[in-house]
Scaffold this motif. Structure first.
Motif, PDB file in Angstrom:
ATOM      1  N   ILE A 128       0.729  -1.129   0.026  1.00 30.95           N
ATOM      2  CA  ILE A 128      -0.108   0.019  -0.018  1.00 30.95           C
ATOM      3  C   ILE A 128       0.935   1.195  -0.139  1.00 30.95           C
ATOM      4  CG2 ILE A 128      -0.281   0.128   2.582  1.00 30.95           C
ATOM      5  CD1 ILE A 128      -2.953   1.030   1.999  1.00 30.95           C
ATOM      6  N   THR A 129       1.996   1.179   0.514  1.00 31.00           N
ATOM      7  CA  THR A 129       2.936   2.339   0.416  1.00 31.00           C
ATOM      8  C   THR A 129       3.375   2.608  -0.982  1.00 31.00           C
ATOM      9  OG1 THR A 129       4.877   1.129   0.633  1.00 31.00           O
ATOM     10  CG2 THR A 129       3.789   1.770   2.500  1.00 31.00           C
ATOM     11  N   LEU A 130       3.487   1.746  -1.901  1.00 29.82           N
ATOM     12  CA  LEU A 130       3.775   2.102  -3.434  1.00 29.82           C
ATOM     13  C   LEU A 130       2.455   2.734  -4.205  1.00 29.82           C
ATOM     14  CD1 LEU A 130       6.105  -1.045  -3.929  1.00 29.82           C
ATOM     15  CD2 LEU A 130       6.685   1.518  -3.690  1.00 29.82           C
ATOM     16  N   PRO A 131       2.854   3.500  -5.326  1.00 31.62           N
ATOM     17  CA  PRO A 131       1.753   3.892  -6.072  1.00 31.62           C
ATOM     18  C   PRO A 131       0.927   2.829  -6.915  1.00 31.62           C
ATOM     19  CG  PRO A 131       3.383   5.592  -6.125  1.00 31.62           C
ATOM     20  CD  PRO A 131       3.970   4.222  -5.427  1.00 31.62           C
ATOM     21  N   SER A 132      -0.258   2.894  -6.960  1.00 32.25           N
ATOM     22  CA  SER A 132      -0.979   1.742  -7.736  1.00 32.25           C
ATOM     23  C   SER A 132      -2.560   2.314  -7.821  1.00 32.25           C
ATOM     24  CB  SER A 132      -1.133   0.441  -6.989  1.00 32.25           C
ATOM     25  OG  SER A 132      -1.999  -0.435  -7.628  1.00 32.25           O
ATOM     26  N   PRO A 207       0.121  -9.269  -1.379  1.00 30.10           N
ATOM     27  CA  PRO A 207       0.542  -9.554  -2.727  1.00 30.10           C
ATOM     28  C   PRO A 207       0.532  -8.097  -3.397  1.00 30.10           C
ATOM     29  CG  PRO A 207      -1.886  -9.988  -2.538  1.00 30.10           C
ATOM     30  CD  PRO A 207      -1.040  -9.740  -1.125  1.00 30.10           C
ATOM     31  N   TRP A 208       1.477  -8.041  -4.460  1.00 28.49           N
ATOM     32  CA  TRP A 208       1.396  -6.513  -5.244  1.00 28.49           C
ATOM     33  C   TRP A 208       0.537  -6.842  -6.318  1.00 28.49           C
ATOM     34  CZ3 TRP A 208       2.211  -1.963  -5.129  1.00 28.49           C
ATOM     35  CH2 TRP A 208       2.159  -1.270  -6.372  1.00 28.49           C
ATOM     36  N   PRO A 209      -0.506  -5.756  -6.235  1.00 29.26           N
ATOM     37  CA  PRO A 209      -1.484  -5.972  -7.236  1.00 29.26           C
ATOM     38  C   PRO A 209      -0.888  -5.551  -8.631  1.00 29.26           C
ATOM     39  CG  PRO A 209      -1.768  -3.775  -6.224  1.00 29.26           C
ATOM     40  CD  PRO A 209      -0.495  -4.577  -5.634  1.00 29.26           C
ATOM     41  N   LYS A 210      -1.580  -6.470  -9.880  1.00 30.10           N
ATOM     42  CA  LYS A 210      -1.149  -6.242 -11.169  1.00 30.10           C
ATOM     43  C   LYS A 210      -2.456  -6.276 -11.874  1.00 30.10           C
ATOM     44  CE  LYS A 210       2.935  -8.999 -10.837  1.00 30.10           C
ATOM     45  NZ  LYS A 210       3.963  -9.911 -11.173  1.00 30.10           N
ATOM     46  N   PRO A 211      -2.396  -5.507 -13.161  1.00 26.24           N
ATOM     47  CA  PRO A 211      -1.212  -4.882 -13.828  1.00 26.24           C
ATOM     48  C   PRO A 211      -0.641  -3.621 -12.976  1.00 26.24           C
ATOM     49  CG  PRO A 211      -2.993  -4.252 -15.073  1.00 26.24           C
ATOM     50  CD  PRO A 211      -3.646  -5.256 -13.931  1.00 26.24           C
ATOM     51  N   GLU A 213       2.134   0.181 -13.270  1.00 27.96           N
ATOM     52  CA  GLU A 213       2.769   1.169 -13.812  1.00 27.96           C
ATOM     53  C   GLU A 213       4.299   0.893 -13.318  1.00 27.96           C
ATOM     54  OE1 GLU A 213       1.275   4.723 -13.142  1.00 27.96           O
ATOM     55  OE2 GLU A 213      -0.548   4.252 -14.715  1.00 27.96           O
ATOM     56  N   LEU A 214       4.576   0.278 -12.042  1.00 26.74           N
ATOM     57  CA  LEU A 214       5.821   0.251 -11.541  1.00 26.74           C
ATOM     58  C   LEU A 214       6.427  -1.149 -11.847  1.00 26.74           C
ATOM     59  CD1 LEU A 214       5.575   1.651  -8.133  1.00 26.74           C
ATOM     60  CD2 LEU A 214       6.538   2.765 -10.198  1.00 26.74           C
ATOM     61  N   ASP A 215       7.708  -1.357 -12.113  1.00 22.43           N
ATOM     62  CA  ASP A 215       8.380  -2.754 -12.286  1.00 22.43           C
ATOM     63  C   ASP A 215       8.769  -3.346 -10.859  1.00 22.43           C
ATOM     64  OD1 ASP A 215       9.522  -5.070 -13.338  1.00 22.43           O
ATOM     65  OD2 ASP A 215      11.392  -3.918 -14.004  1.00 22.43           O
ATOM     66  N   VAL A 216       7.839  -3.708 -10.019  1.00 24.60           N
ATOM     67  CA  VAL A 216       7.896  -3.997  -8.660  1.00 24.60           C
ATOM     68  C   VAL A 216       8.741  -5.644  -8.585  1.00 24.60           C
ATOM     69  CG1 VAL A 216       6.867  -4.677  -6.425  1.00 24.60           C
ATOM     70  CG2 VAL A 216       6.016  -2.674  -7.898  1.00 24.60           C
ATOM     71  N   VAL A 217       9.588  -5.523  -7.922  1.00 25.26           N
ATOM     72  CA  VAL A 217      10.236  -7.110  -7.344  1.00 25.26           C
ATOM     73  C   VAL A 217       9.736  -7.389  -6.071  1.00 25.26           C
ATOM     74  CG1 VAL A 217      12.221  -8.287  -7.132  1.00 25.26           C
ATOM     75  CG2 VAL A 217      12.148  -6.600  -8.923  1.00 25.26           C
ATOM     76  N   GLN A 218       9.029  -8.427  -6.003  1.00 29.07           N
ATOM     77  CA  GLN A 218       8.599  -8.935  -4.847  1.00 29.07           C
ATOM     78  C   GLN A 218       9.389  -9.945  -4.148  1.00 29.07           C
ATOM     79  OE1 GLN A 218       4.308  -9.543  -4.069  1.00 29.07           O
ATOM     80  NE2 GLN A 218       4.676  -9.348  -1.873  1.00 29.07           N
ATOM     81  N   THR A 219      10.181  -9.762  -3.113  1.00 26.17           N
ATOM     82  CA  THR A 219      11.400 -10.696  -2.676  1.00 26.17           C
ATOM     83  C   THR A 219      10.586 -11.671  -1.812  1.00 26.17           C
ATOM     84  OG1 THR A 219      11.970  -9.112  -0.953  1.00 26.17           O
ATOM     85  CG2 THR A 219      12.858  -8.869  -3.222  1.00 26.17           C
ATOM     86  N   GLY A 220       9.559 -11.106  -1.007  1.00 32.64           N
ATOM     87  CA  GLY A 220       9.015 -11.784   0.066  1.00 32.64           C
ATOM     88  C   GLY A 220       9.875 -11.169   1.326  1.00 32.64           C
TER      89      GLY A 220
END
Length: 402
Positions: A128-132, A207-211, A213-220
């Motif tokens: 939630i801290t990243l723009p989406s 989870p990171w929602p898709k699609p 605009e950011l190229d997010v790498v979810q590492t765990g």
């Protein structure tokens, strides 16, 4: 290689970067953590090189929920923390190959990486801290912000959030950049986050929602394996009856009167209580043997032996409870905690308490739901889906950057 991991915040920000530093060290790399002084002794006890930055933060957990700084106080705090970060992070970056900025308050990290001509990665600890377009930005209540009324779409809210970042941090950041010969930043948030941020959160829990605009790498999530034994006093208490309810608010403030409300609620349901004092210095209301007060503890071990975990909804505590299979009641106080409360409720592994202060009735309803056998079964199922290799994944990616 040598890595600098920079963050500003409480345990929820510092513990993940310490976990990553430990993983990098175990893989033969050099790692330095630059973070508030509250955690200096603890990190060094784990063998981590630690550089303190800024003032101690522990006292903030005892501030009233309505304490909002004046504009002048806010300006002074912002200028002070940005200047302190530039000084400490620049000194700590000597000889480093990459800087990792953990969390949105690591204002200086990217600029110092530019100044030194080295790599930079931004890491968030909650989606939630990243723009989406899939969610609204978190609300900083300590800055006087209020949740949107639902009439404004999320894209507009994120545009307003970007303007807020510029208004709050732009002048102080650009003044420090000018002092070291760097050009001004027009979009502070994008400068800090970059277009390819990392997300140090579990894909099942957060989870990171898709699609996107950011190229997010979810590492765990970046978690420290904890092998510390529980104290003899705690072991004795656990063995003396049915699994108790754990209640703690970590390094944030606790709702007014929550201790008495929690204990009365647990007793109504025939449950014992383990109360974590935390930074708010919570204490028991009486000397009855059905309650025990504790300090710092191995949550990974303890949460496997409790009937439910009542907490503030910080990323670390939420992940620890989810991994252990313990049902949760989240009583959110600020920022990303409201997000984790919703996720716990949506996953069916506990209850999201309303954003209002807990009352006997509201906490009783939330705890009764969390203790339902179906919720407990679901919590154990989800526990098997939560990853524990996030720090390893992140460390490997960092090493591969060069």
């Amino acid at each position: 290689m040598r890595f600098l991991l920079s963050t500003i915040g409480s345990r929820g920000e510092v513990q993940p970067v310490v976990a990553l530093a430990m993983q990098l060290t175990a893989m033969g790399q050099d790692a330095v953590v630059c973070a508030p002084p509250d955690f200096h002794e603890w990190a060094e006890s784990l063998g981590i090189t630690y550089v303190s930055v800024g003032p101690e933060l522990r006292g903030t957990a005892k501030q009233s929920a309505g304490t909002i700084p004046t504009p002048e106080q806010r300006r002074q705090m912002i200028e002070g923390t940005v200047a302190a970060q530039f000084e400490a992070v620049r000194a700590a970056a000597e000889g480093c190959d990459v800087i990792v900025g953990g969390g949105g308050l690591a204002i200086a990290a990217h600029s110092v990486a530019e100044q030194c001509g080295i790599g930079y990665v931004y890491a968030a600890f909650a989606p939630i801290t990243l723009p989406s377009a899939h969610h609204a930005p978190p609300v900083f209540r300590m800055l006087g912000q209020k949740p949107a009324d639902g009439a404004v779409d999320d894209r507009t809210l994120w545009a307003e959030d970007a303007e807020r970042w510029n208004a709050l941090w732009g002048a102080a950041l650009n003044a420090q950049r000018a002092a070291v010969g760097l050009p001004p930043v027009e979009d502070v948030r994008s400068h800090i986050f970059t277009g390819a941020p990392w997300l140090a959160a579990d894909p099942t829990l957060a989870p990171w929602p898709k699609p996107s605009e950011l190229d997010v790498v979810q590492t765990g999530a970046w978690v420290i394996p904890d092998n510390r034994p529980l104290s003899p006093e705690l072991e004795t208490f656990l063995d003396a009856g049915e699994p108790p309810v754990y209640c703690g608010f970590g390094s944030v403030r606790a709702p007014e009167g929550v201790t008495k409300t929690m204990i009365d609620t647990a007793r109504t349901l025939g449950r014992r209580v383990i109360l974590s004092s935390g930074w708010a210095d919570l204490s028991l209301v009486d000397d009855e043997p059905d309650c025990l007060s504790i300090g710092e503890v191995n949550q990974q071990a303890l949460f496997q032996r409790v009937s439910a975990v009542v907490h503030h909804g910080g990323a670390g505590t939420t992940t620890a409870a989810a991994t252990s299979g313990a049902p949760q009641v989240i009583v959110p106080q600020m920022f990303d905690q409201f997000y984790f409360a919703r996720r716990v409720d949506r996953l069916g592994i506990g209850s999201a308490h309303p954003s209002s202060e807990p009352t006997a009735d509201s906490l009783l309803a939330a705890l009764r739901h969390a203790l339902d056998i179906k919720v407990a079964d679901r919590a154990r199922t989800v526990a098997g889906e939560v990853r524990t290799d996030g720090a390893l994944t992140a460390a490997r990616r960092l090493i591969e950057m060069q």
